[in-house]
Scaffold this motif. Structure first.
Motif, mmCIF file in Angstrom:
data_model
loop_
_atom_site.group_PDB
_atom_site.id
_atom_site.type_symbol
_atom_site.label_atom_id
_atom_site.label_comp_id
_atom_site.label_asym_id
_atom_site.label_seq_id
_atom_site.Cartn_x
_atom_site.Cartn_y
_atom_site.Cartn_z
ATOM 1 N N ASP A 135 41.424 33.513 54.900
ATOM 2 C CA ASP A 135 42.635 33.686 54.095
ATOM 3 C C ASP A 135 42.785 32.591 53.044
ATOM 4 O OD1 ASP A 135 44.923 35.296 53.578
ATOM 5 O OD2 ASP A 135 46.206 33.774 54.495
ATOM 6 N N TYR A 136 41.688 31.965 52.668
ATOM 7 C CA TYR A 136 41.739 30.882 51.678
ATOM 8 C C TYR A 136 42.035 31.447 50.284
ATOM 9 C CZ TYR A 136 39.292 28.137 55.276
ATOM 10 O OH TYR A 136 38.930 27.497 56.431
ATOM 11 N N PRO A 137 42.606 30.640 49.400
ATOM 12 C CA PRO A 137 42.843 31.088 48.024
ATOM 13 C C PRO A 137 41.529 31.374 47.312
ATOM 14 C CG PRO A 137 43.245 28.727 48.242
ATOM 15 C CD PRO A 137 43.080 29.254 49.628
ATOM 16 N N ILE A 138 41.600 32.251 46.310
ATOM 17 C CA ILE A 138 40.423 32.639 45.550
ATOM 18 C C ILE A 138 40.567 32.148 44.117
ATOM 19 C CG2 ILE A 138 39.032 34.562 44.698
ATOM 20 C CD1 ILE A 138 40.022 36.200 47.093
ATOM 21 N N HIS A 139 39.550 31.416 43.644
ATOM 22 C CA HIS A 139 39.487 30.949 42.264
ATOM 23 C C HIS A 139 38.328 31.650 41.562
ATOM 24 C CE1 HIS A 139 41.669 26.860 43.181
ATOM 25 N NE2 HIS A 139 42.328 27.917 43.601
ATOM 26 N N ASN A 199 35.126 21.842 47.683
ATOM 27 C CA ASN A 199 36.372 22.449 48.171
ATOM 28 C C ASN A 199 36.049 23.637 49.074
ATOM 29 O OD1 ASN A 199 38.434 20.958 46.289
ATOM 30 N ND2 ASN A 199 36.853 21.742 44.919
ATOM 31 N N THR A 200 35.718 23.336 50.317
ATOM 32 C CA THR A 200 35.238 24.376 51.226
ATOM 33 C C THR A 200 36.356 25.265 51.759
ATOM 34 O OG1 THR A 200 35.340 22.800 53.069
ATOM 35 C CG2 THR A 200 33.228 23.037 51.922
ATOM 36 N N THR A 201 37.614 24.900 51.526
ATOM 37 C CA THR A 201 38.730 25.749 51.946
ATOM 38 C C THR A 201 39.313 26.524 50.764
ATOM 39 O OG1 THR A 201 40.271 23.884 51.751
ATOM 40 C CG2 THR A 201 39.323 24.318 53.932
ATOM 41 N N THR A 202 38.499 26.697 49.742
ATOM 42 C CA THR A 202 38.811 27.588 48.625
ATOM 43 C C THR A 202 37.624 28.518 48.423
ATOM 44 O OG1 THR A 202 40.193 25.923 47.520
ATOM 45 C CG2 THR A 202 39.361 27.728 46.159
ATOM 46 N N ASN A 203 37.898 29.791 48.187
ATOM 47 C CA ASN A 203 36.845 30.753 47.876
ATOM 48 C C ASN A 203 36.672 30.848 46.365
ATOM 49 O OD1 ASN A 203 36.480 31.538 50.628
ATOM 50 N ND2 ASN A 203 38.284 32.846 50.474
ATOM 51 N N TYR A 204 35.430 30.999 45.929
ATOM 52 C CA TYR A 204 35.141 31.057 44.500
ATOM 53 C C TYR A 204 34.343 32.320 44.172
ATOM 54 C CZ TYR A 204 36.656 26.227 44.350
ATOM 55 O OH TYR A 204 37.403 25.082 44.459
ATOM 56 N N ILE A 205 34.667 32.890 43.019
ATOM 57 C CA ILE A 205 33.919 34.021 42.484
ATOM 58 C C ILE A 205 33.501 33.663 41.059
ATOM 59 C CG2 ILE A 205 33.985 36.445 41.812
ATOM 60 C CD1 ILE A 205 36.104 36.870 43.987
ATOM 61 N N ALA A 206 32.227 33.830 40.760
ATOM 62 C CA ALA A 206 31.696 33.531 39.433
ATOM 63 C C ALA A 206 31.200 34.814 38.787
ATOM 64 C CB ALA A 206 30.563 32.514 39.518
ATOM 65 N N ILE A 207 31.623 35.037 37.550
ATOM 66 C CA ILE A 207 31.235 36.241 36.813
ATOM 67 C C ILE A 207 30.386 35.864 35.600
ATOM 68 C CG2 ILE A 207 32.112 38.118 35.361
ATOM 69 C CD1 ILE A 207 34.484 38.366 37.179
ATOM 70 N N ASP A 208 29.305 36.589 35.418
ATOM 71 C CA ASP A 208 28.528 36.479 34.184
ATOM 72 C C ASP A 208 27.772 37.782 33.994
ATOM 73 O OD1 ASP A 208 27.702 33.669 32.472
ATOM 74 O OD2 ASP A 208 26.562 35.495 32.055
ATOM 75 N N GLY A 223 47.920 39.617 41.642
ATOM 76 C CA GLY A 223 48.147 38.378 42.366
ATOM 77 C C GLY A 223 47.032 37.953 43.303
ATOM 78 N N GLU A 224 45.854 38.562 43.177
ATOM 79 C CA GLU A 224 44.770 38.270 44.124
ATOM 80 C C GLU A 224 44.046 36.959 43.808
ATOM 81 O OE1 GLU A 224 41.623 40.995 46.624
ATOM 82 O OE2 GLU A 224 42.035 41.531 44.540
ATOM 83 N N ILE A 225 44.124 36.495 42.574
ATOM 84 C CA ILE A 225 43.442 35.273 42.138
ATOM 85 C C ILE A 225 44.465 34.159 41.945
ATOM 86 C CG2 ILE A 225 41.962 34.244 40.367
ATOM 87 C CD1 ILE A 225 40.637 36.445 42.062
ATOM 88 N N GLU A 226 44.115 32.935 42.355
ATOM 89 C CA GLU A 226 45.061 31.821 42.288
ATOM 90 C C GLU A 226 44.703 30.760 41.242
ATOM 91 O OE1 GLU A 226 46.687 30.295 45.897
ATOM 92 O OE2 GLU A 226 46.325 32.168 46.983
ATOM 93 N N LYS A 227 43.544 30.843 40.649
ATOM 94 C CA LYS A 227 43.208 29.980 39.513
ATOM 95 C C LYS A 227 42.031 30.601 38.786
ATOM 96 C CE LYS A 227 43.582 25.476 39.699
ATOM 97 N NZ LYS A 227 43.336 24.034 40.011
ATOM 98 N N LEU A 228 42.017 30.401 37.449
ATOM 99 C CA LEU A 228 40.972 30.992 36.633
ATOM 100 C C LEU A 228 40.423 29.934 35.681
ATOM 101 C CD1 LEU A 228 41.216 34.521 35.071
ATOM 102 C CD2 LEU A 228 40.250 32.651 33.766
ATOM 103 N N TYR A 229 39.102 29.880 35.571
ATOM 104 C CA TYR A 229 38.419 28.916 34.703
ATOM 105 C C TYR A 229 37.662 29.656 33.599
ATOM 106 C CZ TYR A 229 39.043 25.853 38.779
ATOM 107 O OH TYR A 229 39.555 25.145 39.836
ATOM 108 N N ILE A 230 37.818 29.188 32.360
ATOM 109 C CA ILE A 230 37.055 29.701 31.227
ATOM 110 C C ILE A 230 36.407 28.503 30.554
ATOM 111 C CG2 ILE A 230 37.105 30.988 29.064
ATOM 112 C CD1 ILE A 230 39.732 32.271 30.022
ATOM 113 N N ASN A 231 35.100 28.384 30.676
ATOM 114 C CA ASN A 231 34.378 27.227 30.154
ATOM 115 C C ASN A 231 33.378 27.641 29.083
ATOM 116 O OD1 ASN A 231 35.583 25.327 31.957
ATOM 117 N ND2 ASN A 231 34.201 26.022 33.582
ATOM 118 N N PHE A 232 33.598 27.180 27.853
ATOM 119 C CA PHE A 232 32.630 27.315 26.760
ATOM 120 C C PHE A 232 32.200 28.768 26.536
ATOM 121 C CE2 PHE A 232 32.442 23.072 28.509
ATOM 122 C CZ PHE A 232 32.679 22.313 27.377
#
Length: 212
Positions: free
Chosen positions: A37-41, A59-68, A106-115
């Motif tokens: 049930d960890y947050p998803i970034h 940050n092992t108590t956060t789940n991450y998804i990477a898109i490309d 509301g499924e995602i709790e943080k979003l990163y856009i890099n370069f």
């Protein structure tokens, strides 16, 4: 970005359970896929994955998804993740144009856009990952009060993006025209960021919050 096609890239991705080729099947069910049930970034346009791998490792108590969209890049992300034995990172090989079809409200709790690609020609501005058309989609998949972190080397894209975020009702929490000379703590360098810094190019950065 133009990459040389590698015939072996897609099969290698297809043979790993942490690469999701049918992400729409998990809309509203991503925490179940991670098994916690960890947050998803989420990172949009992860490149070779230095940034997202360091985040997931730290940050092992956060789940991450990477898109490309490029298999040839995602292979490097996957190999690094497997070397680090990461259990909290999934990869999605798609274009982000219909991201609402992949994540529930509301499924995602943080979003990163890099370069991201700056798409300097005006007729291509709608392709920018910070364009209002996409910001409205991000608002729907992000939890109320969540943040978008945005980094770029491109001054015109940064100036335009500040207006995009403002126009869509985001609150600017932190804005830096020169990130590496600012007082911001906890920055993780991407491959592109290191390259641009070595060339003396200033990195622009912003943290933006959805109004609660």
């Amino acid at each position: 970005m133009r990459l040389r096609k590698r015939a072996w890239a897609k099969p290698e991705l297809e043979n790993d359970q942490n690469v999701i080729f049918s992400p729409w099947e998990y809309k509203g069910k991503w925490k179940g896929l991670f098994g916690n049930d960890y947050p998803i970034h989420l990172e949009l346009g992860c490149g070779r994955g230095r940034f997202i791998n360091e985040l997931a490792s730290a940050n092992t108590t956060t789940n991450y998804i990477a898109i490309d969209v490029y298999y040839e890049l995602l292979v490097h992300v996957l190999r690094r993740a497997n070397e680090n034995q990461l259990k909290n990172l999934k990869l999605i090989p798609i274009n982000v144009e219909n991201i609402e079809g992949i994540f529930a409200q509301g499924e995602i709790e943080k979003l990163y856009i890099n370069f991201c690609n700056p798409w300097p020609n005006r007729r291509h501005h709608k392709r920018r990952l910070t364009h209002p058309n996409l910001l409205r989609q991000y608002q729907n998949i992000l939890k109320q009060g969540s943040e978008i972190w945005f980094k770029t080397d491109d001054e015109r894209l940064f100036i335009d993006s500040l207006e995009y975020f403002k126009g869509e009702g985001f609150i600017g929490l932190y804005i830096a025209d020169d990130l590496h000379q600012s007082d911001f703590q906890g920055n993780i360098m991407t491959e592109y960021e290191e390259k641009f810094c070595n060339q003396g190019i200033k990195i622009k950065f912003g943290r933006f919050k959805i109004k609660s």
